[in-house]
Design a protein around this motif. Structure first.
Motif, PDB file in Angstrom:
ATOM      1  N   PHE A  12       0.835  -1.209   0.000  1.00 32.47           N
ATOM      2  CA  PHE A  12       0.000   0.000   0.000  1.00 32.47           C
ATOM      3  C   PHE A  12       0.871   1.260   0.000  1.00 32.47           C
ATOM      4  N   LEU A  13       1.893   1.304   0.849  1.00 26.54           N
ATOM      5  CA  LEU A  13       2.783   2.476   0.884  1.00 26.54           C
ATOM      6  C   LEU A  13       3.506   2.668  -0.440  1.00 26.54           C
ATOM      7  N   TYR A  14       3.954   1.560  -1.029  1.00 25.42           N
ATOM      8  CA  TYR A  14       4.637   1.649  -2.312  1.00 25.42           C
ATOM      9  C   TYR A  14       3.701   2.187  -3.392  1.00 25.42           C
ATOM     10  N   LEU A  15       2.489   1.651  -3.453  1.00 27.43           N
ATOM     11  CA  LEU A  15       1.542   2.102  -4.466  1.00 27.43           C
ATOM     12  C   LEU A  15       1.205   3.580  -4.305  1.00 27.43           C
ATOM     13  N   VAL A  16       0.973   4.012  -3.080  1.00 29.21           N
ATOM     14  CA  VAL A  16       0.616   5.417  -2.855  1.00 29.21           C
ATOM     15  C   VAL A  16       1.770   6.324  -3.277  1.00 29.21           C
ATOM     16  N   SER A  17       2.986   6.013  -2.834  1.00 26.31           N
ATOM     17  CA  SER A  17       4.112   6.890  -3.175  1.00 26.31           C
ATOM     18  C   SER A  17       4.394   6.876  -4.677  1.00 26.31           C
ATOM     19  N   ALA A  18       4.340   5.711  -5.308  1.00 25.94           N
ATOM     20  CA  ALA A  18       4.619   5.624  -6.740  1.00 25.94           C
ATOM     21  C   ALA A  18       3.548   6.335  -7.566  1.00 25.94           C
ATOM     22  N   PHE A  19       2.290   6.141  -7.206  1.00 29.91           N
ATOM     23  CA  PHE A  19       1.207   6.781  -7.957  1.00 29.91           C
ATOM     24  C   PHE A  19       1.248   8.296  -7.787  1.00 29.91           C
ATOM     25  N   VAL A  20       1.523   8.777  -6.600  1.00 31.58           N
ATOM     26  CA  VAL A  20       1.562  10.224  -6.363  1.00 31.58           C
ATOM     27  C   VAL A  20       2.698  10.861  -7.171  1.00 31.58           C
ATOM     28  N   VAL A  21       3.870  10.262  -7.135  1.00 33.03           N
ATOM     29  CA  VAL A  21       5.010  10.821  -7.871  1.00 33.03           C
ATOM     30  C   VAL A  21       4.755  10.759  -9.375  1.00 33.03           C
ATOM     31  N   ALA A  22       4.281   9.621  -9.865  1.00 40.57           N
ATOM     32  CA  ALA A  22       4.055   9.475 -11.301  1.00 40.57           C
ATOM     33  C   ALA A  22       2.958  10.416 -11.801  1.00 40.57           C
ATOM     34  N   THR A  23       1.880  10.543 -11.043  1.00 39.08           N
ATOM     35  CA  THR A  23       0.786  11.413 -11.464  1.00 39.08           C
ATOM     36  C   THR A  23       1.216  12.879 -11.430  1.00 39.08           C
ATOM     37  N   SER A  24       1.939  13.275 -10.401  1.00 41.55           N
ATOM     38  CA  SER A  24       2.416  14.660 -10.319  1.00 41.55           C
ATOM     39  C   SER A  24       3.356  14.990 -11.470  1.00 41.55           C
ATOM     40  N   LEU A  25       4.308  14.099 -11.740  1.00 44.64           N
ATOM     41  CA  LEU A  25       5.236  14.345 -12.847  1.00 44.64           C
ATOM     42  C   LEU A  25       4.519  14.343 -14.188  1.00 44.64           C
ATOM     43  N   GLY A  26       3.537  13.488 -14.324  1.00 45.03           N
ATOM     44  CA  GLY A  26       2.760  13.463 -15.570  1.00 45.03           C
ATOM     45  C   GLY A  26       2.021  14.765 -15.801  1.00 45.03           C
ATOM     46  N   PHE A  27       1.370  15.283 -14.755  1.00 46.88           N
ATOM     47  CA  PHE A  27       0.651  16.549 -14.900  1.00 46.88           C
ATOM     48  C   PHE A  27       1.608  17.708 -15.157  1.00 46.88           C
ATOM     49  N   ILE A  28       2.764  17.700 -14.532  1.00 45.72           N
ATOM     50  CA  ILE A  28       3.746  18.760 -14.774  1.00 45.72           C
ATOM     51  C   ILE A  28       4.241  18.704 -16.214  1.00 45.72           C
ATOM     52  N   LEU A  29       4.512  17.501 -16.706  1.00 43.66           N
ATOM     53  CA  LEU A  29       4.967  17.345 -18.086  1.00 43.66           C
ATOM     54  C   LEU A  29       3.900  17.782 -19.074  1.00 43.66           C
ATOM     55  N   ILE A  30       2.670  17.355 -18.867  1.00 46.94           N
ATOM     56  CA  ILE A  30       1.577  17.736 -19.764  1.00 46.94           C
ATOM     57  C   ILE A  30       1.369  19.249 -19.753  1.00 46.94           C
ATOM     58  N   SER A  31       1.397  19.859 -18.571  1.00 43.62           N
ATOM     59  CA  SER A  31       1.221  21.315 -18.484  1.00 43.62           C
ATOM     60  C   SER A  31       2.347  22.057 -19.191  1.00 43.62           C
ATOM     61  N   SER A  32       3.567  21.553 -19.058  1.00 43.51           N
ATOM     62  CA  SER A  32       4.704  22.192 -19.722  1.00 43.51           C
ATOM     63  C   SER A  32       4.582  22.105 -21.236  1.00 43.51           C
ATOM     64  N   VAL A  33       4.179  20.942 -21.740  1.00 45.95           N
ATOM     65  CA  VAL A  33       4.037  20.773 -23.191  1.00 45.95           C
ATOM     66  C   VAL A  33       2.914  21.672 -23.717  1.00 45.95           C
ATOM     67  N   ILE A  34       1.802  21.716 -23.019  1.00 49.23           N
ATOM     68  CA  ILE A  34       0.694  22.580 -23.446  1.00 49.23           C
ATOM     69  C   ILE A  34       1.113  24.041 -23.429  1.00 49.23           C
ATOM     70  N   GLU A  35       1.786  24.456 -22.377  1.00 49.24           N
ATOM     71  CA  GLU A  35       2.235  25.851 -22.281  1.00 49.24           C
ATOM     72  C   GLU A  35       3.245  26.176 -23.378  1.00 49.24           C
ATOM     73  N   PHE A  36       4.125  25.230 -23.684  1.00 55.22           N
ATOM     74  CA  PHE A  36       5.114  25.431 -24.746  1.00 55.22           C
ATOM     75  C   PHE A  36       4.427  25.559 -26.106  1.00 55.22           C
ATOM     76  N   CYS A  37       3.459  24.687 -26.382  1.00 56.86           N
ATOM     77  CA  CYS A  37       2.737  24.759 -27.660  1.00 56.86           C
ATOM     78  C   CYS A  37       1.951  26.060 -27.778  1.00 56.86           C
ATOM     79  N   ILE A  38       1.318  26.474 -26.722  1.00 56.64           N
ATOM     80  CA  ILE A  38       0.572  27.738 -26.748  1.00 56.64           C
ATOM     81  C   ILE A  38       1.516  28.912 -26.976  1.00 56.64           C
ATOM     82  N   SER A  39       2.697  28.878 -26.368  1.00 58.98           N
ATOM     83  CA  SER A  39       3.646  29.981 -26.538  1.00 58.98           C
ATOM     84  C   SER A  39       4.181  30.040 -27.966  1.00 58.98           C
ATOM     85  N   ILE A  40       4.263  28.905 -28.638  1.00 58.49           N
ATOM     86  CA  ILE A  40       4.739  28.893 -30.026  1.00 58.49           C
ATOM     87  C   ILE A  40       3.670  29.453 -30.961  1.00 58.49           C
TER      88      ILE A  40
END
Length: 80
Positions: A12-40
């Motif tokens: 349970f601890l492993y799943l929570v920590s892995a999912f939180v880190v992966a989801t946070s990094l995924g949202f940061i990456l998606i937001s960065s790509v969207i912001e980059f495309c909009i800026s172009i």
């Protein structure tokens, strides 16, 4: 706590920590790509503010926690 309960708690601890880190990094990456495309395409400056970063982390904590609890529950139900 028996060995089996300790094992499930560690999973349970492993799943929570892995999912939180992966989801946070995924949202940061998606937001960065969207912001980059909009800026172009709109000739706007690339602006990824701290508010967006903190919002991505909060969403990652919430969504990752819910996903981890769901996966853990499915694993645990199938084990029994």
């Amino acid at each position: 706590m028996s060995t089996s309960k300790k094992k499930w708690f560690l999973i349970f601890l492993y799943l929570v920590s892995a999912f939180v880190v992966a989801t946070s990094l995924g949202f940061i990456l998606i937001s960065s790509v969207i912001e980059f495309c909009i800026s172009i395409y709109t000739k706007r400056s690339f602006d990824f503010s701290n508010i967006d970063f903190i919002q991505c982390i909060k969403i990652g904590i919430g969504g990752g926690g819910i996903g981890a609890i769901g996966c853990w529950f499915i694993y645990y139900k199938n084990y029994k």
